[in-house]
Design a protein around this motif. Sequence first.
Motif, mmCIF file in Angstrom:
data_model
loop_
_atom_site.group_PDB
_atom_site.id
_atom_site.type_symbol
_atom_site.label_atom_id
_atom_site.label_comp_id
_atom_site.label_asym_id
_atom_site.label_seq_id
_atom_site.Cartn_x
_atom_site.Cartn_y
_atom_site.Cartn_z
ATOM 1 N N THR A 1 0.837 -1.199 0.000
ATOM 2 C CA THR A 1 0.000 0.000 0.000
ATOM 3 C C THR A 1 0.871 1.247 0.000
ATOM 4 O OG1 THR A 1 -0.080 0.182 2.404
ATOM 5 C CG2 THR A 1 -1.751 -1.228 1.354
ATOM 6 N N PRO A 2 0.299 2.401 -0.345
ATOM 7 C CA PRO A 2 1.072 3.652 -0.276
ATOM 8 C C PRO A 2 1.597 3.928 1.136
ATOM 9 C CG PRO A 2 -0.925 3.978 -1.546
ATOM 10 C CD PRO A 2 -1.007 2.593 -0.962
ATOM 11 N N GLU A 3 0.817 3.547 2.144
ATOM 12 C CA GLU A 3 1.271 3.739 3.531
ATOM 13 C C GLU A 3 2.509 2.892 3.823
ATOM 14 O OE1 GLU A 3 -2.005 2.835 2.846
ATOM 15 O OE2 GLU A 3 -2.776 4.878 2.967
ATOM 16 N N ASP A 4 2.511 1.646 3.323
ATOM 17 C CA ASP A 4 3.669 0.772 3.520
ATOM 18 C C ASP A 4 4.897 1.334 2.806
ATOM 19 O OD1 ASP A 4 2.221 -1.051 5.030
ATOM 20 O OD2 ASP A 4 1.619 -2.198 3.261
ATOM 21 N N ALA A 5 4.696 1.827 1.601
ATOM 22 C CA ALA A 5 5.812 2.420 0.854
ATOM 23 C C ALA A 5 6.352 3.641 1.576
ATOM 24 C CB ALA A 5 5.357 2.792 -0.553
ATOM 25 N N ALA A 6 5.470 4.443 2.145
ATOM 26 C CA ALA A 6 5.915 5.626 2.890
ATOM 27 C C ALA A 6 6.698 5.219 4.132
ATOM 28 C CB ALA A 6 4.708 6.489 3.279
ATOM 29 N N GLY B 1 2.860 -19.892 -0.303
ATOM 30 C CA GLY B 1 2.843 -18.426 -0.274
ATOM 31 C C GLY B 1 3.622 -17.863 0.901
ATOM 32 N N LEU B 2 3.590 -18.567 2.006
ATOM 33 C CA LEU B 2 4.319 -18.139 3.189
ATOM 34 C C LEU B 2 5.826 -18.244 2.963
ATOM 35 C CD1 LEU B 2 4.467 -17.250 6.128
ATOM 36 C CD2 LEU B 2 4.039 -19.620 6.790
ATOM 37 N N VAL B 3 6.252 -19.313 2.325
ATOM 38 C CA VAL B 3 7.681 -19.482 2.039
ATOM 39 C C VAL B 3 8.155 -18.375 1.095
ATOM 40 C CG1 VAL B 3 9.392 -20.986 0.937
ATOM 41 C CG2 VAL B 3 7.708 -21.945 2.509
ATOM 42 N N GLU B 4 7.330 -18.008 0.129
ATOM 43 C CA GLU B 4 7.705 -16.923 -0.785
ATOM 44 C C GLU B 4 7.849 -15.603 -0.031
ATOM 45 O OE1 GLU B 4 5.117 -16.751 -4.170
ATOM 46 O OE2 GLU B 4 5.547 -18.827 -4.710
ATOM 47 N N ALA B 5 6.949 -15.336 0.910
ATOM 48 C CA ALA B 5 7.049 -14.114 1.713
ATOM 49 C C ALA B 5 8.323 -14.138 2.563
ATOM 50 C CB ALA B 5 5.819 -13.962 2.603
ATOM 51 N N ARG B 6 8.629 -15.291 3.138
ATOM 52 C CA ARG B 6 9.840 -15.434 3.953
ATOM 53 C C ARG B 6 11.084 -15.233 3.088
ATOM 54 N NH1 ARG B 6 8.994 -20.648 6.252
ATOM 55 N NH2 ARG B 6 7.584 -19.595 7.682
ATOM 56 N N ASP B 7 11.072 -15.807 1.889
ATOM 57 C CA ASP B 7 12.202 -15.653 0.968
ATOM 58 C C ASP B 7 12.393 -14.181 0.599
ATOM 59 O OD1 ASP B 7 12.373 -18.411 1.055
ATOM 60 O OD2 ASP B 7 11.691 -18.709 -1.013
ATOM 61 N N ILE C 1 5.752 -15.461 9.305
ATOM 62 C CA ILE C 1 6.972 -15.393 8.489
ATOM 63 C C ILE C 1 8.173 -15.915 9.266
ATOM 64 C CG2 ILE C 1 8.582 -13.803 7.348
ATOM 65 C CD1 ILE C 1 6.126 -12.195 6.448
ATOM 66 N N THR C 2 8.224 -15.653 10.559
ATOM 67 C CA THR C 2 9.350 -16.124 11.364
ATOM 68 C C THR C 2 9.099 -17.501 11.962
ATOM 69 O OG1 THR C 2 8.536 -14.996 13.349
ATOM 70 C CG2 THR C 2 10.090 -13.789 11.955
ATOM 71 N N GLY C 3 7.907 -18.044 11.739
ATOM 72 C CA GLY C 3 7.541 -19.338 12.304
ATOM 73 C C GLY C 3 8.019 -20.509 11.475
ATOM 74 N N ALA C 4 7.561 -21.691 11.866
ATOM 75 C CA ALA C 4 8.036 -22.936 11.254
ATOM 76 C C ALA C 4 7.163 -23.429 10.103
ATOM 77 C CB ALA C 4 8.101 -24.024 12.327
ATOM 78 N N ARG C 5 5.981 -22.872 9.926
ATOM 79 C CA ARG C 5 5.072 -23.370 8.887
ATOM 80 C C ARG C 5 5.657 -23.149 7.496
ATOM 81 N NH1 ARG C 5 -0.648 -21.071 10.851
ATOM 82 N NH2 ARG C 5 -1.164 -21.710 8.741
ATOM 83 N N GLU D 1 7.087 -5.240 7.128
ATOM 84 C CA GLU D 1 6.686 -4.661 5.843
ATOM 85 C C GLU D 1 6.286 -5.744 4.847
ATOM 86 O OE1 GLU D 1 9.680 -2.025 4.372
ATOM 87 O OE2 GLU D 1 9.668 -0.851 6.210
ATOM 88 N N VAL D 2 7.048 -6.826 4.808
ATOM 89 C CA VAL D 2 6.713 -7.929 3.910
ATOM 90 C C VAL D 2 5.384 -8.554 4.340
ATOM 91 C CG1 VAL D 2 7.405 -10.254 3.169
ATOM 92 C CG2 VAL D 2 9.080 -8.394 3.204
ATOM 93 N N ALA D 3 5.180 -8.692 5.640
ATOM 94 C CA ALA D 3 3.924 -9.246 6.145
ATOM 95 C C ALA D 3 2.746 -8.381 5.717
ATOM 96 C CB ALA D 3 3.982 -9.369 7.668
ATOM 97 N N ALA D 4 2.881 -7.078 5.870
ATOM 98 C CA ALA D 4 1.801 -6.162 5.484
ATOM 99 C C ALA D 4 1.528 -6.234 3.983
ATOM 100 C CB ALA D 4 2.154 -4.741 5.894
ATOM 101 N N ALA D 5 2.573 -6.391 3.200
ATOM 102 C CA ALA D 5 2.419 -6.417 1.742
ATOM 103 C C ALA D 5 1.855 -7.745 1.236
ATOM 104 C CB ALA D 5 3.767 -6.146 1.073
ATOM 105 N N THR D 6 2.078 -8.823 1.974
ATOM 106 C CA THR D 6 1.686 -10.138 1.485
ATOM 107 C C THR D 6 0.470 -10.721 2.193
ATOM 108 O OG1 THR D 6 3.229 -11.223 3.009
ATOM 109 C CG2 THR D 6 4.041 -10.721 0.771
#
Length: 95
Positions: free
Chosen positions: A2-7, A47-53, A39-43, A27-32
């Motif tokens: 979002t524009p807020e995240d970019a700001a 899609g979660l792995v892509e966000a973590r990557d 993202i920091t967990g074990a699952r 930021e990645v969490a908010a965007a995805t």
Amino acid sequence: MTPEDAARAALIRARGHPARITEIVAEVAAATGWEPQEITGARVFPGLVEARDLACFIARREGFSLARIGNVLRRDHSSIRSALQREQRRRGGTS
């Protein structure tokens, strides 16, 4: 993102220091649409792995070591290296 995240991302970079890894994860969490704890967990959902990557890729681009990224994401440095390679392939690069 979002524009807020970019700001927020621009503000972090404007402070004159590298973004903290936890801020990058947020930021990645908010965007995805994932939660930072996921993202920091074990699952390992695709899609979660892509966000973590992506979080690994951004943190490495900001200059953080593999070990430091791994500490925040609760993974070892070799897992971070693999994440970076997967993200590079997604971006059309080799490795």
